[in-house]
Structures are given as structure tokens and as C-alpha cells.
Design a protein around this motif. Structure first.
Motif, PDB file in Angstrom:
ATOM      1  N   THR A  92       0.823  -1.206   0.000  1.00 22.96           N
ATOM      2  CA  THR A  92       0.000   0.000   0.000  1.00 22.96           C
ATOM      3  C   THR A  92       0.862   1.262   0.000  1.00 22.96           C
ATOM      4  O   THR A  92       0.422   2.315  -0.451  1.00 22.96           O
ATOM      5  N   TRP A  93       2.114   1.178   0.504  1.00 18.68           N
ATOM      6  CA  TRP A  93       2.981   2.363   0.537  1.00 18.68           C
ATOM      7  C   TRP A  93       3.468   2.708  -0.876  1.00 18.68           C
ATOM      8  O   TRP A  93       3.261   3.827  -1.354  1.00 18.68           O
ATOM      9  N   SER A  94       4.076   1.730  -1.553  1.00 24.39           N
ATOM     10  CA  SER A  94       4.637   2.018  -2.886  1.00 24.39           C
ATOM     11  C   SER A  94       3.560   2.036  -3.956  1.00 24.39           C
ATOM     12  O   SER A  94       3.665   2.768  -4.935  1.00 24.39           O
ATOM     13  N   GLY A  95       2.515   1.217  -3.785  1.00 24.00           N
ATOM     14  CA  GLY A  95       1.568   0.992  -4.873  1.00 24.00           C
ATOM     15  C   GLY A  95       2.172   0.027  -5.886  1.00 24.00           C
ATOM     16  O   GLY A  95       3.288  -0.487  -5.693  1.00 24.00           O
ATOM     17  N   ASN A  96       1.426  -0.237  -6.962  1.00 26.14           N
ATOM     18  CA  ASN A  96       1.873  -1.150  -8.014  1.00 26.14           C
ATOM     19  C   ASN A  96       2.350  -0.366  -9.221  1.00 26.14           C
ATOM     20  O   ASN A  96       1.724   0.595  -9.639  1.00 26.14           O
ATOM     21  N   MET A  97       3.437  -0.823  -9.789  1.00 31.55           N
ATOM     22  CA  MET A  97       3.856  -0.268 -11.074  1.00 31.55           C
ATOM     23  C   MET A  97       3.291  -1.172 -12.175  1.00 31.55           C
ATOM     24  O   MET A  97       3.208  -2.389 -12.001  1.00 31.55           O
ATOM     25  N   SER A  98       2.899  -0.570 -13.303  1.00 37.56           N
ATOM     26  CA  SER A  98       2.368  -1.382 -14.399  1.00 37.56           C
ATOM     27  C   SER A  98       3.510  -2.096 -15.112  1.00 37.56           C
ATOM     28  O   SER A  98       4.618  -1.553 -15.240  1.00 37.56           O
ATOM     29  N   VAL A  99       3.240  -3.315 -15.582  1.00 32.60           N
ATOM     30  CA  VAL A  99       4.259  -4.106 -16.280  1.00 32.60           C
ATOM     31  C   VAL A  99       4.794  -3.313 -17.479  1.00 32.60           C
ATOM     32  O   VAL A  99       4.023  -2.734 -18.247  1.00 32.60           O
ATOM     33  N   GLY A 100       6.103  -3.258 -17.596  1.00 36.17           N
ATOM     34  CA  GLY A 100       6.743  -2.525 -18.698  1.00 36.17           C
ATOM     35  C   GLY A 100       7.168  -1.117 -18.315  1.00 36.17           C
ATOM     36  O   GLY A 100       7.947  -0.488 -19.026  1.00 36.17           O
ATOM     37  N   ASP A 101       6.645  -0.616 -17.178  1.00 40.48           N
ATOM     38  CA  ASP A 101       6.962   0.752 -16.761  1.00 40.48           C
ATOM     39  C   ASP A 101       8.266   0.812 -15.949  1.00 40.48           C
ATOM     40  O   ASP A 101       8.732  -0.193 -15.417  1.00 40.48           O
ATOM     41  N   SER A 102       8.789   2.029 -15.815  1.00 39.20           N
ATOM     42  CA  SER A 102       9.998   2.227 -15.008  1.00 39.20           C
ATOM     43  C   SER A 102      10.012   3.637 -14.436  1.00 39.20           C
ATOM     44  O   SER A 102       9.250   4.511 -14.876  1.00 39.20           O
ATOM     45  N   ALA A 103      10.864   3.869 -13.462  1.00 36.35           N
ATOM     46  CA  ALA A 103      11.037   5.201 -12.866  1.00 36.35           C
ATOM     47  C   ALA A 103      12.485   5.342 -12.413  1.00 36.35           C
ATOM     48  O   ALA A 103      13.159   4.339 -12.135  1.00 36.35           O
ATOM     49  N   GLU A 104      12.956   6.580 -12.352  1.00 33.46           N
ATOM     50  CA  GLU A 104      14.377   6.834 -12.072  1.00 33.46           C
ATOM     51  C   GLU A 104      14.567   7.893 -10.988  1.00 33.46           C
ATOM     52  O   GLU A 104      13.791   8.835 -10.871  1.00 33.46           O
ATOM     53  N   PHE A 105      15.644   7.718 -10.240  1.00 33.73           N
ATOM     54  CA  PHE A 105      16.083   8.643  -9.195  1.00 33.73           C
ATOM     55  C   PHE A 105      17.450   9.157  -9.647  1.00 33.73           C
ATOM     56  O   PHE A 105      18.362   8.362  -9.880  1.00 33.73           O
ATOM     57  N   HIS A 106      17.570  10.462  -9.860  1.00 34.32           N
ATOM     58  CA  HIS A 106      18.814  11.068 -10.352  1.00 34.32           C
ATOM     59  C   HIS A 106      19.487  11.856  -9.236  1.00 34.32           C
ATOM     60  O   HIS A 106      18.814  12.617  -8.540  1.00 34.32           O
ATOM     61  N   ILE A 107      20.795  11.706  -9.103  1.00 33.22           N
ATOM     62  CA  ILE A 107      21.517  12.357  -8.005  1.00 33.22           C
ATOM     63  C   ILE A 107      22.786  13.031  -8.538  1.00 33.22           C
ATOM     64  O   ILE A 107      23.653  12.360  -9.091  1.00 33.22           O
ATOM     65  N   GLN A 108      22.894  14.342  -8.350  1.00 33.01           N
ATOM     66  CA  GLN A 108      24.116  15.048  -8.790  1.00 33.01           C
ATOM     67  C   GLN A 108      25.217  15.000  -7.734  1.00 33.01           C
ATOM     68  O   GLN A 108      26.386  14.901  -8.053  1.00 33.01           O
TER      69      GLN A 108
END
Ligand SMILES: *[C@@H]1O[C@H](CO)[C@@H](O)[C@H](O)[C@H]1NC(C)=O
Ligand SMILES: *[C@@H]1O[C@H](CO)[C@@H](O)[C@H](O)[C@H]1NC(C)=O
Ligand SMILES: *[C@@H]1O[C@H](CO)[C@@H](O)[C@H](O)[C@H]1NC(C)=O
Ligand SMILES: *[C@@H]1O[C@H](CO)[C@@H](O)[C@H](O)[C@H]1NC(C)=O
Ligand SMILES: *[C@@H]1O[C@H](CO)[C@@H](O)[C@H](O)[C@H]1NC(C)=O
Ligand SMILES: *[C@@H]1O[C@H](CO)[C@@H](O)[C@H](O)[C@H]1NC(C)=O
Length: 391
Positions: A292-308
Motif C-alpha cells: 500500500t505504501w509504494s503501490g503497483n507499477m504497471s508491467v513494462g513501466d519504469s522510474a528513475e532517481f537522479h543524483i548530482q
């Protein structure tokens, strides 16, 4: 920030220098465990913290991890590696950009994770951390081609592929840690920047891609009690914040009795609930598990965290090298002892400096007794200097 990028000539510096700024001639760069990066004169560091953002807190050590200048020129890191596929469910992939992310200079400070967790009733999607979800990207502008570290998560048919790095300084005991980053991509992911010892000693910044871009979650664990019920006071979720899909400076101040969270220098959350009490380490990750915290990602999807960059101002429990001092040789141990004996003669600031990541001396206290921290007059002195230079 952007205006401070070095000219292209600076890209020719050796990797160890770029990842781990040289402290002084006294120390080797490859196993530099003397955390006083970028200004060898600093004896300790003062940070303005507290509910009023104006209470001085002192720390002994300083680290600045800069991912901005790792390319030899434009266009080197502009393509992300291919997404993990259905068969890659064991976290066995090798590290991308291994010349940087598997170098001695990197490995002395960071561990790229490959652990997995199975599905449970509450967290139905199995999760597998893969080293191939940790890589470098580069701004697609030849005149401003800074690089940044990337953590990625993506959803396969049967599992969630995730990315995590852990800092090797395992005995942080209070710190102010900052990160200049942004998050983008599909819903159902969590970007985490936190201190960790165990599930009951953990202080978090979490960006949920299911949330509006002006909401961030600031939590001290445990956020769920032994009966499985949510602990209301554990987590704060302010709104109307600067958007997390743009570059912002995120910060946790972990103090002995208080946690404060800052965004771009403004205090946005505070908590006294379950402030961690056990030596901990810095972790960053990008993940999802269908809970319930993260939720579900749909199959095929992605997300990114960028750090300088990541900035870590800290105290340790015991020697900075950890028990046994195994990360160091005798010579640097001796030099460290010498430095420690000097106590806090030279106080440096890390905020409001000309160049982020380069602490500046604010006061010199010749009479500091060995091991003694800053007496009141230095605090007053800093205040006076602050007024005087119009800070
Ligand atoms: C860090 O350690 C120094 C030296 O022991 C101490 O004086 C200082 O109060 C500590 N800082 C915090 C925030 O606990
Ligand atoms: C998955 O990726 C690996 C590594 O790139 C590759 O060797 C393999 O053939 C791919 N499998 C499928 C089913 O695409
Ligand atoms: C995970 O990483 C550890 C340490 O680097 C390594 O020993 C282990 O073989 C890796 N496991 C997998 C599944 O790749
Ligand atoms: C930290 O860990 C200790 C030992 O496991 C535990 O007793 C304590 O409740 C945890 N949390 C805090 C905030 O102290
Ligand atoms: C995520 O999807 C699974 C089914 O694959 C479902 O059991 C679970 O309840 C979903 N989680 C959320 C938070 O909706
Ligand atoms: C530190 O670096 C020196 C020189 O590169 C090397 O001889 C020594 O073994 C290193 N020590 C550790 C603990 O890695």
C-alpha cells in the motif's frame, strides 16, 4: 550550481580525484578514510538546524560525493542501459559504467546491492535489486553536460527490478545529510534517501511517484506497530513543496533527540518519535513491492532517481574507520589521531559557501582543548561574523 561546473579541461582529472576529493598531501586518494573533503583545514563543521533553522549543531567529519564531472566530454553517458528483462530475476547482472561504479575509489565508499525479497501478503510483488539499475547519465546539452548517478526500478511480469546503494560508513551516529536530486517516471515507485540500522532505527525521505509532485514523505520507523496498525505520528507528508521532479536539495538532520527535514534549506518537517538510537548508515534506493505504501507499477513501466551530489556531515560511534580500523593503514590512523587531538580549533561552515561541497573556515579557536568541542564564545563569534558579513 550549474554555473559552477568546471571547464572541460577539468574532465581530464583522474577518477579517484573526481569521486573523492583530495583532502591533503598526507593521505592517499584511493583509500582516503579521513573525511574532511575539500578543505583540509577544517577541524569540525557547524550546521544551522533545529525548528528555527538557526540552532548551531557541530559535527566532526565531512564527505562530499560529486557525480557531476565524471565524463570526459559531452555525449558520453546520454543513454540508459537496457531495462532488465523477465529472465534477469536473480540480481546477477554486472555493474554498468564499471570503470567508475566498480572502481576502487567508488568501492571504498559505496556498495551496490543485489539482495531480493519474496512476495508476501502485504507486499505482493517480489523485488530483486540489480546492479544494472545503477548507472550514470549525462545532461543532454554540450554546454552543460554534467553527469549524475541514476537508480532505476522497473516492473516485469513476475517481479519488480530495483536499485540500491549503501554507504560503507556504517557507524554514523547523528548526521546532517543532503542530496541534490530529482525523481521521474511511472507511478508506483519509491525513491528513498535514509539512515538505516534496522526497521526500528531508520529515518527516511521518501518520494512516492504515486504522490503529487509537491508531496514528500518524512518518516521515522517503525511506521507500523506490532499489531500491523499504522503509527500516525511516524510519518509527516507536507504539501506545496518545490516539485520533486525538478532538482532540489533534500536533507535529513539526525540529532540525538530530534529529526529535522529540510528542502532547499527550509525546514519542512520535524519529529521526536523514534529518532534512531543505533549507529547507522546512509542508503539510497528506487523500488516498489506492490504494497500500500509504494503501490503497483504497471508491467513494462519504469522510474528513475537522479543524483548530482551527496553531502554527509557526521559524527561516528567509535573510530571513523569502524571497529578495528580495518579500512585504514597505520600511517593514516596516526594522522587521524593527531587531527582528533586538535579538537575543534578550526570551525567550518558548509551552508552559504561560495561553492557547494567546499566548506569554509568561519572561526579559529586556538585555545580549544584536545577533544573539546566549541565553547560558547565561538558560537557568539560565528553569530557576530554572520551579522558582520551580512549572512
Ligand atoms: C558530535 O560530536 C562532538 C564531539 O563529541 C560533540 O561535541 C557534538 O555535540 C556532536 N554533535 C551532535 C549533533 O551530536
Ligand atoms: C535478457 O537480457 C539478457 C542480457 O542483455 C540477454 O542475454 C537475454 O537474451 C535477454 N532475454 C530475453 C528473453 O530477452
Ligand atoms: C551479490 O553481491 C555479492 C557481493 O558483491 C556477491 O558475492 C554475490 O555473488 C552477488 N549475488 C548475486 C546473486 O549476484
Ligand atoms: C533501535 O534498536 C534498538 C535495539 O534493537 C531498539 O531497542 C529500539 O527500539 C530501536 N529504535 C529506537 C528509536 O531506539
Ligand atoms: C498490486 O497488485 C496486486 C496483484 O498483482 C494486488 O494483490 C495488490 O493489492 C496491489 N496493490 C495495491 C496497493 O493496489
Ligand atoms: C591504502 O593505500 C595504500 C597505497 O595505495 C595501500 O598500500 C594500502 O594497502 C591501502 N590500505 C587499505 C586498507 O586499503
Amino acid at each position: 550550481m550549474i554555473g559552477m561546473l568546471p571547464p572541460w579541461g577539468a574532465f581530464a582529472l583522474p577518477l579517484a580525484l573526481l569521486l573523492q576529493p583530495v583532502v591533503s598531501d598526507d593521505y592517499t586518494t584511493t583509500n582516503n578514510t579521513t573525511p574532511h573533503d575539500n578543505n583540509k583545514d577544517c577541524g569540525c563543521y557547524v550546521v544551522s538546524s533545529g525548528a528555527d533553522s538557526n540552532t548551531p549543531e557541530y559535527f566532526q567529519y565531512y564527505r562530499f560525493y560529486d557525480f557531476r564531472n565524471l565524463a570526459e566530454g559531452p555525449g558520453q553517458y546520454t543513454k540508459a542501459p537496457p531495462l532488465i528483462n523477465n529472465t534477469q530475476n536473480a540480481g546477477e547482472e554486472s555493474v554498468w559504467d564499471a570503470d567508475v561504479l566498480n572502481s576502487d575509489a567508488w568501492n571504498v565508499d559505496w556498495g551496490i546491492q543485489n539482495w531480493s525479497k519474496p512476495s508476501t501478503e502485504d507486499f505482493p510483488i517480489p523485488m530483486v535489486n540489480s546492479p544494472a539499475n545503477v548507472y550514470l547519465l549525462q545532461n543532454d546539452d554540450a554546454n552543460n553536460a554534467f553527469t549524475y548517478l541514476t537508480l532505476r526500478t522497473s516492473r516485469l511480469d513476475d517481479f519488480q527490478s530495483a536499485g540500491e546503494i549503501e554507504n560503507e560508513q556504517k557507524n554514523l551516529m547523528h548526521c546532517s545529510m543532503r542530496m541534490y536530486g530529482r525523481v521521474s517516471g511511472s507511478k508506483g515507485a519509491v525513491a528513498g534517501f535514509f539512515t538505516f540500522y534496522d526497521d526500528d532505527n531508520e529515518s527516511d525521505i521518501e518520494i512516492l511517484t504515486n504522490d503529487a509532485t509537491d508531496v514528500i514523505r518524512y518518516t521515522n520507523q517503525p511506521s507500523v506497530d506490532k499489531e500491523g496498525n499504522e503509527v500516525q505520528v511516524a510519518s509527516v507528508a507536507p504539501t506545496k513543496l518545490p516539485r520533486w521532479d525538478d532538482w532540489q536539495t533534500h536533507r535529513i538532520d539526525w540529532l540525538p533527540k530530534n529529526s529535522y527535514w529540510f528542502l532547499d534549506g527550509n525546514q519542512v518537517a520535524a519529529n521526536t518519535y523514534s529518532v534512531p538510537r543505533i549507529p547507522s548508515y546512509l542508503v539510497m534506493n528506487m523500488w516498489s513491492d506492490g504494497g500500500t505504501w509504494s503501490g503497483n507499477m504497471s508491467v513494462g513501466d519504469s522510474a528513475e532517481f537522479h543524483i548530482q551530489w551527496i553531502e554527509l556531515i557526521f559524527n561516528t560511534s567509535g573510530p571513523v574507520e569502524g571497529p578495528g580500523g580495518s579500512r585504514n593503514d597505520k600511517r593514516s590512523m596516526d594522522l587521524l589521531e593527531k587531527r582528533k587531538a586538535k579538537g575543534c580549533e578550526v570551525v567550518c561552515k558548509v551552508d552559504g559557501v561560495k561553492q557547494i561541497g567546499t566548506p569554509e573556515v568561519v572561526s579559529v579557536n586556538k585555545s580549544a582543548a584536545p577533544g573539546m568541542m566549541v565553547p560558547t564564545w565561538v558560537v557568539l563569534f560565528i553569530g557576530a561574523v554572520g551579522l558582520w558579513v551580512g549572512l
